[in-house]
Scaffold this active site. Structure first.
Site, short mmCIF file in Angstrom:
data_model
loop_
_atom_site.label_atom_id
_atom_site.label_comp_id
_atom_site.label_asym_id
_atom_site.label_seq_id
_atom_site.Cartn_x
_atom_site.Cartn_y
_atom_site.Cartn_z
N TYR A 65 13.47 -7.27 45.86
CA TYR A 65 13.99 -6.13 46.64
C TYR A 65 14.14 -4.89 45.75
O TYR A 65 13.71 -3.79 46.11
CB TYR A 65 15.32 -6.53 47.26
CG TYR A 65 15.90 -5.56 48.25
CD1 TYR A 65 15.55 -5.60 49.59
CD2 TYR A 65 16.85 -4.61 47.86
CE1 TYR A 65 16.10 -4.72 50.52
CE2 TYR A 65 17.41 -3.72 48.77
CZ TYR A 65 17.03 -3.79 50.10
OH TYR A 65 17.60 -2.91 51.02
N SER A 103 16.87 2.46 49.24
CA SER A 103 18.17 1.79 49.07
C SER A 103 18.82 2.31 47.80
O SER A 103 18.13 2.83 46.90
CB SER A 103 17.93 0.28 48.92
OG SER A 103 19.11 -0.39 48.54
P1 NAD Z 1 17.69 -5.29 60.02
O1 NAD Z 1 17.45 -6.69 59.62
O2 NAD Z 1 18.84 -4.98 60.93
O3 NAD Z 1 16.38 -4.69 60.69
C1 NAD Z 1 15.12 -4.88 60.12
C2 NAD Z 1 14.05 -4.44 61.08
O4 NAD Z 1 12.78 -4.66 60.44
C3 NAD Z 1 14.02 -5.23 62.39
O5 NAD Z 1 13.66 -4.37 63.44
C4 NAD Z 1 12.91 -6.25 62.14
O6 NAD Z 1 12.29 -6.71 63.34
C5 NAD Z 1 11.96 -5.41 61.31
N1 NAD Z 1 11.02 -6.19 60.53
C6 NAD Z 1 11.28 -7.18 59.62
N2 NAD Z 1 10.12 -7.68 59.14
C7 NAD Z 1 9.12 -7.00 59.77
C8 NAD Z 1 7.71 -7.06 59.72
N3 NAD Z 1 7.08 -7.95 58.95
N4 NAD Z 1 7.00 -6.23 60.49
C9 NAD Z 1 7.63 -5.34 61.33
N5 NAD Z 1 8.96 -5.23 61.41
C10 NAD Z 1 9.69 -6.06 60.65
O7 NAD Z 1 17.79 -4.47 58.67
P2 NAD Z 1 18.53 -3.10 58.25
O8 NAD Z 1 19.74 -3.43 57.49
O9 NAD Z 1 18.62 -2.17 59.41
O10 NAD Z 1 17.50 -2.54 57.19
C11 NAD Z 1 16.55 -1.54 57.47
C12 NAD Z 1 16.06 -0.92 56.18
O11 NAD Z 1 17.17 -0.35 55.49
C13 NAD Z 1 15.42 -1.93 55.22
O12 NAD Z 1 14.30 -1.34 54.58
C14 NAD Z 1 16.52 -2.18 54.23
O13 NAD Z 1 16.02 -2.58 52.98
C15 NAD Z 1 17.18 -0.81 54.17
N6 NAD Z 1 18.54 -0.84 53.66
C16 NAD Z 1 19.50 -1.55 54.31
C17 NAD Z 1 20.78 -1.54 53.79
C18 NAD Z 1 21.90 -2.26 54.45
O14 NAD Z 1 22.96 -2.38 53.84
N7 NAD Z 1 21.73 -2.78 55.67
C19 NAD Z 1 21.07 -0.82 52.63
C20 NAD Z 1 20.07 -0.11 52.01
C21 NAD Z 1 18.80 -0.14 52.54
#
Ligand code: NAD
Length: 258
Positions: free
Chosen positions: A153, A140
């Site tokens: 985080y 991130s």
């Molecule tokens: P999201 O909530 O849409 O998806 C998260 C996924 O992780 C889902 O498939 C969920 O089922 C899975 N998950 C959660 N806990 C779990 C567990 N204990 N075991 C297995 N699977 C699990 O989230 P997203 O926004 O797509 O985020 C994905 C990644 O990207 C994360 O690591 C997040 O920190 C990172 N990220 C997101 C953003 C953003 O703005 N959305 C920005 C930077 C980084």
């Protein structure tokens, strides 16, 4: 030869975007996430239809090292190799440090950071032996800079960057690269879910969170799209990216340039 990729947390958001891009590139893809069996099967079938590779679902909980090891070993047994791991599963929790629940701290460190070690540990020897491997960690912008009220985080994501650099050095002579992708705000359920919490923590409205907190951080004033993150991951997985390793690559509309 058909490449095989495991993408953790890929039933939603960024992980699902990456799974779709990899499936379109005719890879075998193992998707993973929490959720109901019906929903997971619907996502699996949708991804499977996109290309010539096979798509499987594995429900390993990223808080459980044994289940993570089984995810990797069963994939290796089924397809003969794990070529690419995208460590993407992640959760968020927003609260002042003095009120931050210990259970949330532990879960974020486990899912967002330690799972990255557990998948890599299980797959690394095979990657080195075969002379090809790609570890792609979805970190991130919060792996590079901090924001208040996100102590767990920010800690986990900074940790992912350190781990990535270490394994990049360990894999360098074996054709195994490791890189972190550092997205800014991507419009996914993880972000929309934290708007209300951030409003509460800062004492402002949800509209103000979007304009004054979220998009204020990004000079482009636009959300990053999942497809944009997915194409960076696809590039890092390719042979063309063989000399990119140990890097932390922002895709954040200029956020961390400030
Ligand atoms: P999201 O909530 O849409 O998806 C998260 C996924 O992780 C889902 O498939 C969920 O089922 C899975 N998950 C959660 N806990 C779990 C567990 N204990 N075991 C297995 N699977 C699990 O989230 P997203 O926004 O797509 O985020 C994905 C990644 O990207 C994360 O690591 C997040 O920190 C990172 N990220 C997101 C953003 C953003 O703005 N959305 C920005 C930077 C980084």
């Amino acid at each position: 030869m058909t490449k095989t990729a495991i993408i953790t947390g890929s039933t939603s958001g960024i992980g699902l975007g990456i799974a779709k891009a990899f499936a379109k590139a005719d890879m075998n893809v193992v998707i993973n996430g929490l959720g109901s069996p019906e929903d997971n099967e619907a996502v699996r079938a949708e991804v499977d239809a996109l290309g010539k590779g096979e798509t499987l679902f594995h429900g390993a909980n990223m808080m459980e090292p044994d289940q993570i090891e089984e995810l990797v070993t069963s994939t290796e047994a089924k397809f003969g190799a794990v070529d690419i791991i995208v460590n993407n599963a992640g959760i968020q929790f927003v609260e002042k440090v003095e009120d931050f629940p210990v259970s949330k701290w532990d879960a974020i460190i486990a899912i967002n950071m330690s799972s990255t070690f557990h998948t890599t540990r299980a797959a690394f020897a095979g990657m080195k032996e075969r002379g090809f491997g790609r570890i792609i960690n979805v970190a991130s912008a919060h792996g590079l800079v901090a924001s208040p009220y996100k102590s767990a985080y920010v800690t986990a994501k900074h940790g992912v960057l350190g781990f990535t650099k270490t394994i990049a050095l360990e894999g360098a002579e074996f054709g195994v690269t490791a890189n972190s992708i550092c997205p800014g705000y991507v419009e996914t359920p993880l972000v929309t879910g934290q708007i209300a919490d951030t409003a509460k923590a800062r004492g402002i409205s949800e509209e103000e969170v979007i304009s004054n907190v979220i998009l204020k951080a990004q000079p482009t004033k636009q959300f990053v799209q999942t497809e944009q993150v997915a194409s960076l991951a696809l590039y890092l997985a390719s042979d063309a990216a063989a000399q990119i390793t140990g890097a932390a690559l922002p895709i954040d509309g200029g956020w961390t340039a400030q």
